[in-house]
Every structure is written in C-alpha cells, then in structure tokens.
Motif scaffolding. Sequence first.
Motif, mmCIF file in Angstrom:
data_model
loop_
_atom_site.group_PDB
_atom_site.id
_atom_site.type_symbol
_atom_site.label_atom_id
_atom_site.label_comp_id
_atom_site.label_asym_id
_atom_site.label_seq_id
_atom_site.Cartn_x
_atom_site.Cartn_y
_atom_site.Cartn_z
ATOM 1 N N LYS A 6 0.809 -1.219 0.000
ATOM 2 C CA LYS A 6 0.000 0.000 0.000
ATOM 3 C C LYS A 6 0.843 1.269 0.000
ATOM 4 N N ASP A 7 2.103 1.138 0.413
ATOM 5 C CA ASP A 7 2.939 2.341 0.500
ATOM 6 C C ASP A 7 3.599 2.679 -0.840
ATOM 7 N N LEU A 8 3.387 1.861 -1.856
ATOM 8 C CA LEU A 8 4.007 2.120 -3.159
ATOM 9 C C LEU A 8 2.955 2.575 -4.176
ATOM 10 N N PRO A 9 3.386 3.388 -5.166
ATOM 11 C CA PRO A 9 2.442 3.825 -6.204
ATOM 12 C C PRO A 9 1.791 2.633 -6.885
ATOM 13 N N GLY A 10 0.490 2.689 -7.024
ATOM 14 C CA GLY A 10 -0.234 1.645 -7.747
ATOM 15 C C GLY A 10 -0.459 0.377 -6.946
ATOM 16 N N LYS A 11 -0.020 0.356 -5.685
ATOM 17 C CA LYS A 11 -0.196 -0.830 -4.825
ATOM 18 C C LYS A 11 0.163 -2.105 -5.592
ATOM 19 N N PRO A 12 1.450 -2.275 -5.915
ATOM 20 C CA PRO A 12 1.872 -3.423 -6.752
ATOM 21 C C PRO A 12 1.431 -4.767 -6.156
ATOM 22 N N ASP A 13 1.062 -5.698 -7.033
ATOM 23 C CA ASP A 13 0.560 -7.003 -6.587
ATOM 24 C C ASP A 13 1.614 -7.790 -5.819
ATOM 25 N N ILE A 14 2.839 -7.789 -6.348
ATOM 26 C CA ILE A 14 3.927 -8.570 -5.760
ATOM 27 C C ILE A 14 5.154 -7.675 -5.665
ATOM 28 N N VAL A 15 5.758 -7.619 -4.488
ATOM 29 C CA VAL A 15 6.861 -6.678 -4.279
ATOM 30 C C VAL A 15 8.089 -7.380 -3.708
ATOM 31 N N PHE A 16 9.212 -7.150 -4.355
ATOM 32 C CA PHE A 16 10.500 -7.615 -3.835
ATOM 33 C C PHE A 16 11.231 -6.389 -3.326
ATOM 34 N N ARG A 17 11.131 -6.140 -2.025
ATOM 35 C CA ARG A 17 11.615 -4.876 -1.475
ATOM 36 C C ARG A 17 13.121 -4.693 -1.625
ATOM 37 N N ARG A 18 13.869 -5.734 -1.262
ATOM 38 C CA ARG A 18 15.323 -5.596 -1.294
ATOM 39 C C ARG A 18 15.805 -5.326 -2.715
ATOM 40 N N LEU A 19 15.134 -5.917 -3.676
ATOM 41 C CA LEU A 19 15.525 -5.755 -5.082
ATOM 42 C C LEU A 19 14.864 -4.530 -5.715
ATOM 43 N N ARG A 20 13.992 -3.880 -4.967
ATOM 44 C CA ARG A 20 13.210 -2.730 -5.468
ATOM 45 C C ARG A 20 12.532 -3.069 -6.803
ATOM 46 N N LEU A 21 11.838 -4.184 -6.774
ATOM 47 C CA LEU A 21 11.146 -4.657 -7.966
ATOM 48 C C LEU A 21 9.655 -4.824 -7.656
ATOM 49 N N SER A 28 12.037 -0.812 -10.119
ATOM 50 C CA SER A 28 11.754 -1.394 -11.422
ATOM 51 C C SER A 28 10.304 -1.855 -11.406
ATOM 52 N N CYS A 29 9.689 -1.759 -12.560
ATOM 53 C CA CYS A 29 8.279 -2.089 -12.681
ATOM 54 C C CYS A 29 8.150 -3.210 -13.702
ATOM 55 N N PHE A 30 7.535 -4.307 -13.306
ATOM 56 C CA PHE A 30 7.445 -5.468 -14.176
ATOM 57 C C PHE A 30 5.976 -5.879 -14.313
ATOM 58 N N VAL A 31 5.505 -5.978 -15.553
ATOM 59 C CA VAL A 31 4.100 -6.323 -15.775
ATOM 60 C C VAL A 31 3.980 -7.706 -16.413
ATOM 61 N N ILE A 32 3.157 -8.547 -15.809
ATOM 62 C CA ILE A 32 2.833 -9.845 -16.412
ATOM 63 C C ILE A 32 1.385 -9.792 -16.851
ATOM 64 N N ARG A 33 1.140 -10.138 -18.109
ATOM 65 C CA ARG A 33 -0.220 -10.089 -18.626
ATOM 66 C C ARG A 33 -0.877 -11.458 -18.574
ATOM 67 N N GLU A 34 -2.170 -11.390 -18.308
ATOM 68 C CA GLU A 34 -3.007 -12.588 -18.206
ATOM 69 C C GLU A 34 -2.838 -13.518 -19.419
ATOM 70 N N CYS A 35 -2.689 -12.940 -20.636
ATOM 71 C CA CYS A 35 -2.648 -13.752 -21.849
ATOM 72 C C CYS A 35 -1.283 -14.396 -22.071
ATOM 73 N N SER A 36 -0.273 -13.949 -21.323
ATOM 74 C CA SER A 36 1.071 -14.504 -21.540
ATOM 75 C C SER A 36 1.780 -14.713 -20.210
ATOM 76 N N ILE A 37 1.092 -15.401 -19.317
ATOM 77 C CA ILE A 37 1.628 -15.634 -17.980
ATOM 78 C C ILE A 37 2.929 -16.436 -18.022
#
Length: 121
Positions: free
Chosen positions: A31-46, A97-106
């Motif tokens: 919740k503290d990050l923009p967009g409330k990312p689904d999965i967060v790797f804090r140490r890697l800032r991903l 870093s921002c990484f997007v996985i799409r439903e059609c190409s999981i």
Amino acid sequence: MSRIRSTGSEPELKVRHVLSEAGFRYRLHAKDLPGKPDIVFRRLRLAVFVHGCFWHGHICREAKRPRSNLKYWSPKILGNMARDLRTSHRLRAAGWSCFVIRECSIETGLSRLLRKLASLR
Ligand SMILES: [Zn+2]
C-alpha cells in the motif's frame, strides 16, 4: 484473518505460486508504493503487476470486450491504462523497477521474471 478476501485474481495466484515454489519471498499489495503493486520484492526494489487483459486495455484474444455498454467500459479502461502509465513512471522515479505480467502470456512473463530475479539476486 482477511486472507480469503485479499487473495487476488487467478492469474496473480498462479504467478505467486510459481514464485513461492522457486523459493522467492515477497510482499503482497504494498500500500505504501504507487499503484499498490501485486507482488513486491523490497530488497531488489522490484514491483510486479499481474494485469488482466480486459481491464488494462491489452489488445489480444484474451481481452474479449463485452458488446453491450461499450460507452461505459471504454472510458474506464482508458482510465486504467493512463493510471498504469502514471504508476510505472512514479515507481521508476522512486528508483523501483516495474514489471508487468499479462493474463494472456503468464508463462512467458513468468520465465522473464524468473530470469530477471536470478540476475538481481
Ligand atoms: Zn493480453
């Protein structure tokens, strides 16, 4: 407590399952990050987002749009797309870093993510 309600979408659960099986630890819906990312790797800032194709305006077979109410859905989807763009800019500006996985190409998204994680670790 509220585990059941906060479990996330089916594609997201699949991604989380594969990551857990591969031995990665992560936070959910930060919740503290923009967009409330689904999965967060804090140490890697991903920050990882698992996007449903319809809601996020992906042009593909998966994103079958409802025929009715197009006038209602289109602005909503455009709004989501604009928000996704702002979110990724804000995350990058904050050094993430921002990484997007799409439903059609999981599968493809997952193998790209696993390679990225391996290179960061
Ligand atoms: Zn798609």
